[in-house]
Design an enzyme around this catalytic site. Structure first.
Site, mmCIF file in Angstrom:
data_model
loop_
_atom_site.group_PDB
_atom_site.id
_atom_site.type_symbol
_atom_site.label_atom_id
_atom_site.label_comp_id
_atom_site.label_asym_id
_atom_site.label_seq_id
_atom_site.Cartn_x
_atom_site.Cartn_y
_atom_site.Cartn_z
ATOM 1 N N GLU B 45 0.869 -1.164 0.000
ATOM 2 C CA GLU B 45 0.000 0.000 0.000
ATOM 3 C C GLU B 45 0.912 1.222 0.000
ATOM 4 O OE1 GLU B 45 -3.638 -0.424 2.625
ATOM 5 O OE2 GLU B 45 -2.760 1.409 3.368
ATOM 6 N N ASP B 56 -4.501 10.554 9.801
ATOM 7 C CA ASP B 56 -3.228 9.969 10.208
ATOM 8 C C ASP B 56 -2.692 10.541 11.507
ATOM 9 O OD1 ASP B 56 -2.394 7.974 8.189
ATOM 10 O OD2 ASP B 56 -2.737 9.661 6.822
#
Lengths: 391, 263
Positions: B45, B56
């Site tokens: 990924e 995040d």
């Protein structure tokens, strides 16, 4: 509702708006969107309007500023005095509405982002009043330049969390608030400070701020016997402008939004989204944003922390595209000059944010018709801005 | 069968490794990708750096900041993908992005991603309701569109998402943001079982997985696990390729270390 433009179509204002969030936040945000019904209900509005009057100090006056108008070579100029509200700006309207709603929804903790600190102070104030925990995220750079407001928030019992990422201003504070919310949504309400962000915030904030426009329209008719020709407001996120514009959307009144022209026209030197930006997604909403060729969000600059943000309300994006309102900008120096002029001619120290709207009238006043009536939304007071070397 | 289907064929479990493209430079990203593949990762990924990564935590934020300071663009990420493809034809590559860089490049994004050899796209801030347009563009270019399920996703919504989702479902197993944690959250297994009872797609779980014990626990119910921040953190400390391979090997559960197809 009188002004249908403030009512989104499933979160959309034309093609702008939406709910562009990580999956984790979709369920809580959808729940919050359902609570718009509560916020619009008669029983809620009754409590809200009563507190706006008895706690926040509404209605605010409409003050004619003759000496300022004369110095600016402008015809009759009036100020909608949001600076006289408790905590010193229009932000209390929204903070009161959202925190009341949060309490109704059983939330015990409120988080907020703040740029200039006005929304942070307003939220901290209402949290103290309603007995809610309060955490305010603020960019490290803004903490420095709006230090009086940081003291106020702490005195009011709020925790101020400094954000050190990126340009250390409002954008980064929103990032951190969203990250907090992703962890805490079960017991926490995110009290977003402007008509920005994912649905339902633009519509909700517009709902709580429209009282500005309602009052202004009534006052104009009652005291001046007619509607104004122009209504001018600064546009950071755009909540004070939406508030006052919303009273005149059906009328033949020129609505002018003034953005931060900063120190120049280069990307990174200003926060003029309409002249320097293009549509994109930031913080959950599709609107005009300042971005580079790769779609990275650009840094912004403004003398005023509350205007220093790369996106703008999707409602303004629609008003812009449909030409219901026009958008322009003034630079840092023009805003500072207006700040000084209003202080010296009228005994009113305006916030640097609101000074942008004043500055536009100073610059353009000589072109106005002699019998025109101009109303400027004086969204906040400027004590927070006095610790500058260039004043 | 496409690359992703092959990976999950015969009920194979997948070890999905995430890295942020451009962290410590593109050459480092390339070498690190190869090192992780060497260790037996089954799906790669690759994160496209974004200025405001709201989903995040601090580790990946820092990596993205580093990549952007090095002026990493989506075009650079595509060229990284094609360089990996020159060396490895089998491993599925999922591009992980925030929405705005995709909007900005518009149709070109999908074309270039597909041409570079990417298999799928995961857009972290694009929920189902906003995905119609993107879905069509992915389809046109032969890219799968991966969707996320979260602990807050209700049952009804899971089945709606399933109808649109391609490749596999990514179960973000906890609240908050990306980052390393030491144990799985409460209710993990039940939620995965719920998802699997609704969808036929493989379900991989991520957010906070950083040890072999956790990976083993995850894969008793899920079809795979994602390790992200753990690698990104190591790369932030300039880990060598050799150590990265060892580190990735030390996470991959022994039970299926030899059952991997395609590598």
């Amino acid at each position: 509702m009188k002004s249908s433009i403030l009512h989104s179509n499933n979160g959309y204002f034309g093609k702008y708006g939406g709910m562009f969030l990580p999956e984790l936040l979709i369920a809580p945000m959808t729940e919050l969107a359902k609570s718009l019904k509560i916020a619009e209900s008669k029983s809620f509005q009754k409590i809200f309007r009563n507190l706006l009057k008895e706690y926040a100090g509404r209605p605010t006056p409409l003050t004619e500023v003759k000496r300022f108008a004369q110095a600016a070579n402008a015809p009759r100029v009036f100020l909608k005095r949001e600076d006289l509200l408790h905590t010193g700006s229009h932000k209390i309207n929204n903070a009161l509405g959202q925190c009341l709603l949060a309490k109704e929804l059983g939330k015990k903790r409120i988080i907020a982002e703040t740029g200039a600190g006005q929304h942070g102070v307003a939220t901290a104030t209402i949290c103290a009043y309603l007995g809610l925990d309060c955490v305010v995220y603020m960019g490290a750079c803004d903490i420095k330049r709006q230090e009086p407001n940081v003291r106020k928030m702490k005195m009011l019992g709020a925790e101020v969390r400094s954000v050190n990422a990126g340009s250390m201003t409002l954008k980064e504070a929103v990032n951190e608030a969203l990250r907090d919310y992703a962890e805490s949504y079960e017991n926490t309400h995110y009290c977003l400070g402007s008509a920005l962000g994912p649905h339902p915030y633009p519509q909700m904030v517009a709902l709580f701020q429209k009282v500005i426009g309602e009052e202004t329209r009534k006052q104009s008719i009652k005291y001046l016997g007619r509607l104004p020709d122009k209504v001018v407001a600064c546009v950071g996120g755009g909540s004070n402008a939406i508030g006052i514009f919303s009273g005149f959307l059906e009328d033949d009144v020129n609505l002018i939004g003034v953005e931060a022209g900063g120190r120049g026209a280069m990307l990174g030197d200003h926060a003029a989204r309409f002249s320097g930006g293009s549509p994109g997604v930031l913080h959950g909403t599709y609107s005009y944003i300042l971005q580079d060729d790769s779609g990275q969000i650009a840094d912004t600059h403004s003398i005023s922390a509350g205007m220093d943000y790369p996106s703008v309300s999707p409602i303004h994006a629609l008003l812009h595209d449909t030409k219901k309102a026009t958008y322009t900008s003034v630079n840092d120096q023009e805003a500072l000059a207006a700040f000084k002029l209003l202080s010296k001619t009228e005994g009113i120290i305006p916030a640097l944010e609101s000074s942008h709207a004043l500055a536009w009238v100073m610059r353009e006043g000589k072109h106005f018709q002699k019998n025109e009536i101009i109303i400027i939304c004086l969204s906040g007071r400027g004590e927070k801005d006095l610790n500058r070397d260039d004043l | 069968m496409n690359r992703i289907q092959k990976t999950f064929h015969n009920n194979n479990k997948a070890f999905v490794a995430y890295l942020t493209a451009g962290q410590k430079g593109l050459e480092y990203s390339l070498q690190s990708s190869l090192a992780i593949i060497e260790a037996g990762a089954d799906i790669l990924e690759i994160g496209i750096p974004f200025s405001d990564p709201i989903a995040d935590g601090p580790v990946i934020q820092k990596a993205m900041e580093d990549a952007l300071e090095r002026k990493t663009t989506p075009e650079d990420v595509f060229s990284l993908v094609s360089k990996i493809r020159e060396i490895n034809h089998e491993i599925p590559i999922v591009l992980f992005s925030y929405l705005n860089p995709i909007i900005k490049k518009s149709d070109e994004f999908f074309k270039e991603a597909a041409n570079a050899g990417a298999d799928a796209l995961l857009i972290v801030d694009m929920p189902l309701e906003e995905s119609k347009n993107i879905h069509e563009k992915c389809f046109k270019n032969g890219l799968e569109l991966i969707f996320i399920i979260s602990p807050s996703t209700p049952k009804k919504r899971i089945s709606k998402i399933t109808k649109q989702a391609g490749g596999f479902l990514y179960y973000v197993c906890r609240k908050g943001t990306t980052g390393m944690k030491s144990e799985l959250p409460e209710g993990f297994e039940n939620k995965v079982r719920e998802i699997k009872s609704i969808s036929k797609l493989p379900v991989i779980a991520g957010f906070g997985i950083s040890t072999r014990e956790m990976a083993e626990q995850v894969t008793t119910v899920a079809d795979g696990f994602v390790v992200g921040s753990y690698f990104v953190n190591a790369m932030g400390n300039s880990i060598s390729q050799k150590d990265l391979t060892e580190s990735a090997k030390s996470i991959k559960p022994c039970s299926y270390i030899y059952s991997v197809s395609g590598n």
